[in-house]
Design a protein around this motif. Structure first.
Motif, mmCIF file in Angstrom:
data_model
loop_
_atom_site.group_PDB
_atom_site.id
_atom_site.type_symbol
_atom_site.label_atom_id
_atom_site.label_comp_id
_atom_site.label_asym_id
_atom_site.label_seq_id
_atom_site.Cartn_x
_atom_site.Cartn_y
_atom_site.Cartn_z
ATOM 1 N N ILE A 30 0.836 -1.203 0.000
ATOM 2 C CA ILE A 30 0.000 0.000 0.000
ATOM 3 C C ILE A 30 0.869 1.251 0.000
ATOM 4 N N ARG A 31 0.207 2.405 -0.233
ATOM 5 C CA ARG A 31 0.885 3.692 -0.113
ATOM 6 C C ARG A 31 0.475 4.327 1.212
ATOM 7 N N ILE A 32 1.438 4.831 1.956
ATOM 8 C CA ILE A 32 1.164 5.446 3.246
ATOM 9 C C ILE A 32 0.215 6.630 3.088
ATOM 10 N N GLU A 33 0.315 7.350 1.967
ATOM 11 C CA GLU A 33 -0.575 8.498 1.724
ATOM 12 C C GLU A 33 -2.029 8.057 1.698
ATOM 13 N N ASP A 34 -2.291 6.895 1.085
ATOM 14 C CA ASP A 34 -3.669 6.376 1.025
ATOM 15 C C ASP A 34 -4.158 5.981 2.415
ATOM 16 N N LEU A 35 -3.252 5.439 3.229
ATOM 17 C CA LEU A 35 -3.617 5.055 4.592
ATOM 18 C C LEU A 35 -3.983 6.289 5.416
ATOM 19 N N ILE A 36 -3.216 7.343 5.271
ATOM 20 C CA ILE A 36 -3.494 8.591 5.994
ATOM 21 C C ILE A 36 -4.822 9.180 5.550
ATOM 22 N N THR A 37 -5.093 9.122 4.251
ATOM 23 C CA THR A 37 -6.369 9.623 3.722
ATOM 24 C C THR A 37 -7.538 8.838 4.300
ATOM 25 N N THR A 38 -7.375 7.510 4.411
ATOM 26 C CA THR A 38 -8.425 6.663 4.995
ATOM 27 C C THR A 38 -8.718 7.073 6.437
ATOM 28 N N VAL A 39 -7.666 7.347 7.202
ATOM 29 C CA VAL A 39 -7.832 7.764 8.605
ATOM 30 C C VAL A 39 -8.564 9.091 8.672
ATOM 31 N N LYS A 40 -8.210 10.042 7.818
ATOM 32 C CA LYS A 40 -8.826 11.378 7.841
ATOM 33 C C LYS A 40 -10.306 11.344 7.501
ATOM 34 N N ASN A 41 -10.712 10.357 6.713
ATOM 35 C CA ASN A 41 -12.109 10.297 6.253
ATOM 36 C C ASN A 41 -13.027 9.484 7.158
ATOM 37 N N ILE A 42 -12.531 9.044 8.319
ATOM 38 C CA ILE A 42 -13.357 8.249 9.231
ATOM 39 C C ILE A 42 -14.534 9.072 9.746
ATOM 40 N N ASN A 43 -15.720 8.475 9.732
ATOM 41 C CA ASN A 43 -16.921 9.106 10.281
ATOM 42 C C ASN A 43 -16.912 8.931 11.804
ATOM 43 N N LYS A 44 -16.779 10.035 12.545
ATOM 44 C CA LYS A 44 -16.605 9.981 14.014
ATOM 45 C C LYS A 44 -17.829 9.415 14.734
ATOM 46 N N ILE A 45 -19.016 9.610 14.154
ATOM 47 C CA ILE A 45 -20.239 9.087 14.789
ATOM 48 C C ILE A 45 -20.185 7.569 14.881
ATOM 49 N N TYR A 46 -19.694 6.940 13.825
ATOM 50 C CA TYR A 46 -19.578 5.480 13.828
ATOM 51 C C TYR A 46 -18.557 5.004 14.861
ATOM 52 N N LEU A 47 -17.527 5.823 15.099
ATOM 53 C CA LEU A 47 -16.528 5.453 16.104
ATOM 54 C C LEU A 47 -17.143 5.404 17.500
ATOM 55 N N ILE A 48 -18.015 6.361 17.788
ATOM 56 C CA ILE A 48 -18.699 6.387 19.092
ATOM 57 C C ILE A 48 -19.627 5.185 19.219
ATOM 58 N N LEU A 49 -20.371 4.901 18.143
ATOM 59 C CA LEU A 49 -21.245 3.723 18.143
ATOM 60 C C LEU A 49 -20.420 2.450 18.302
ATOM 61 N N GLY A 50 -19.258 2.411 17.670
ATOM 62 C CA GLY A 50 -18.380 1.248 17.779
ATOM 63 C C GLY A 50 -17.909 1.026 19.201
ATOM 64 N N LEU A 51 -17.541 2.107 19.898
ATOM 65 C CA LEU A 51 -17.105 1.986 21.289
ATOM 66 C C LEU A 51 -18.238 1.473 22.167
ATOM 67 N N PHE A 52 -19.461 1.936 21.896
ATOM 68 C CA PHE A 52 -20.627 1.446 22.654
ATOM 69 C C PHE A 52 -20.809 -0.057 22.438
ATOM 70 N N LEU A 53 -20.722 -0.510 21.183
ATOM 71 C CA LEU A 53 -20.892 -1.935 20.886
ATOM 72 C C LEU A 53 -19.785 -2.766 21.537
ATOM 73 N N TYR A 54 -18.562 -2.255 21.502
ATOM 74 C CA TYR A 54 -17.434 -2.974 22.087
ATOM 75 C C TYR A 54 -17.627 -3.123 23.594
ATOM 76 N N THR A 55 -18.054 -2.038 24.238
ATOM 77 C CA THR A 55 -18.307 -2.074 25.686
ATOM 78 C C THR A 55 -19.451 -3.022 26.005
ATOM 79 N N LEU A 56 -20.480 -3.021 25.165
ATOM 80 C CA LEU A 56 -21.619 -3.917 25.359
ATOM 81 C C LEU A 56 -21.186 -5.383 25.280
#
Length: 320
Positions: A26-52
């Protein structure tokens, strides 16, 4: 000075080798772009599911331990146990559960081993069932990957059947194993005796579960645990704006679970996690770059989740 063991050295080398292979694709630039485009709402929902999922893991141990330890205590034990188990190589962190039970709740090593083994057996049977179900709902797969899936389904089905037989006919299994060891004159070997003692403890735990009518309840809880964890993977895939179905995610991410049981799993699961993820998601149609990028990012998110919960659980245990 304590030198690194051969097994630890192999684990470290495998980790760096697999990571090197993965990162070279892979290209590191593409990996960084993927990180920048993460939807933060889904991250919060993910933490809730993980805790559950931790809550239900704690509930399962609560039942396995005859409700002698509070659900609150077991939730925090699961937080620490899962962090240690995820970080240490070759799943050696499983011992942390046994250690914590003994240190903080005066439970014997045998009871810790037995309840942990029961939980892992239930996990494998549940994962096998969900993997089989997902294979029925996912179509239009490449022929080679489809053949691999059915080989894996057959293998997991056979192993799951063996574990179910062990659940319900453990005494017969023990007698059979003991007879074999006597025949080949290994019945006085210390390692064999240790294995038979631990097998006896596990069988006794199974018997206790059956006698108390808790088996179906534990199977249901195990199903809920893994449904939540696969829903977590689906949620995190959505956070990266990757449009694939739930059953495709279930099928593909199960390869990560299979990779995690290998004795060469590296520190933090790095290398083996990404390889398992790439195999599964390339198999269902993602491009190589997208499969690898998403695997690395979701692995890092998972690490953040279990470290946060692990430190929270550790702080709780330190207050006891």
């Amino acid at each position: 000075m304590k030198f690194i063991t051969r097994k630890q050295l192999i684990t470290v080398l495998v980790t760096f080798l697999l990571l090197g292979i993965i990162l070279s694709q892979i290209r590191i630039e593409d990996l960084i772009t993927t990180v920048k485009n993460i939807n933060k709402i889904y991250l919060i929902l993910g933490l809730f599911l993980y805790t559950l999922s931790y809550f239900f893991r704690g509930l399962r141990f609560h039942i396995l331990l005859d409700k002698k330890i509070s659900l609150n205590d077991l939730f925090h034990i699961v937080c620490v146990h899962n962090m240690v188990n995820s970080i240490l190589p070759a799943r050696s962190g499983e011992l942390s559960y046994i250690y914590i039970l003994k240190k903080y709740h005066n439970k014997s090593t045998g009871e810790g081993v037995a309840t942990l083994m029961v939980a892992r057996v239930l996990d494998f049977i549940t994962i096998s069932l969900l993997f089989f179900i997902s294979s029925l709902f996912v179509s239009d797969l490449p022929e080679m990957f489809s053949n691999i899936i059915w080989v894996v389904v057959l293998f997991t089905a056979l192993l799951a059947i063996f574990l179910i037989v062990l659940l319900y006919a453990g005494e017969i299994f023990l007698k059979f194993a003991n007879a074999i060891f006597i025949t080949i004159k290994l019945n006085k070997n210390s390692a064999v005796n240790f294995f038979l003692r631990k097998a006896r403890e596990v069988v006794d735990s199974f018997t206790n579960i059956k006698n108390n009518g808790k088996m179906m309840e534990l199977f249901l809880i195990s199903f809920v645990i893994w449904f939540i964890l696969y829903s977590l993977n689906y949620t995190l895939i959505k956070s990266l704006d990757i449009d694939i179905g739930f059953f495709e995610v279930l099928l593909a991410s199960t390869f990560v679970v299979f990779m995690s049981v290998l004795p060469v799993q590296g520190l933090g699961g790095f290398g083996t996690y990404e390889v398992g993820w790439a195999i599964g998601f390339i198999g269902i149609g993602l491009t190589k770059e997208l499969a690898i990028n998403s695997g690395i990012v979701i692995h890092i998110i998972g690490i953040i989740y279990y470290v946060l919960l692990g430190m929270y659980g550790y702080q709780y245990l330190c207050k006891e």
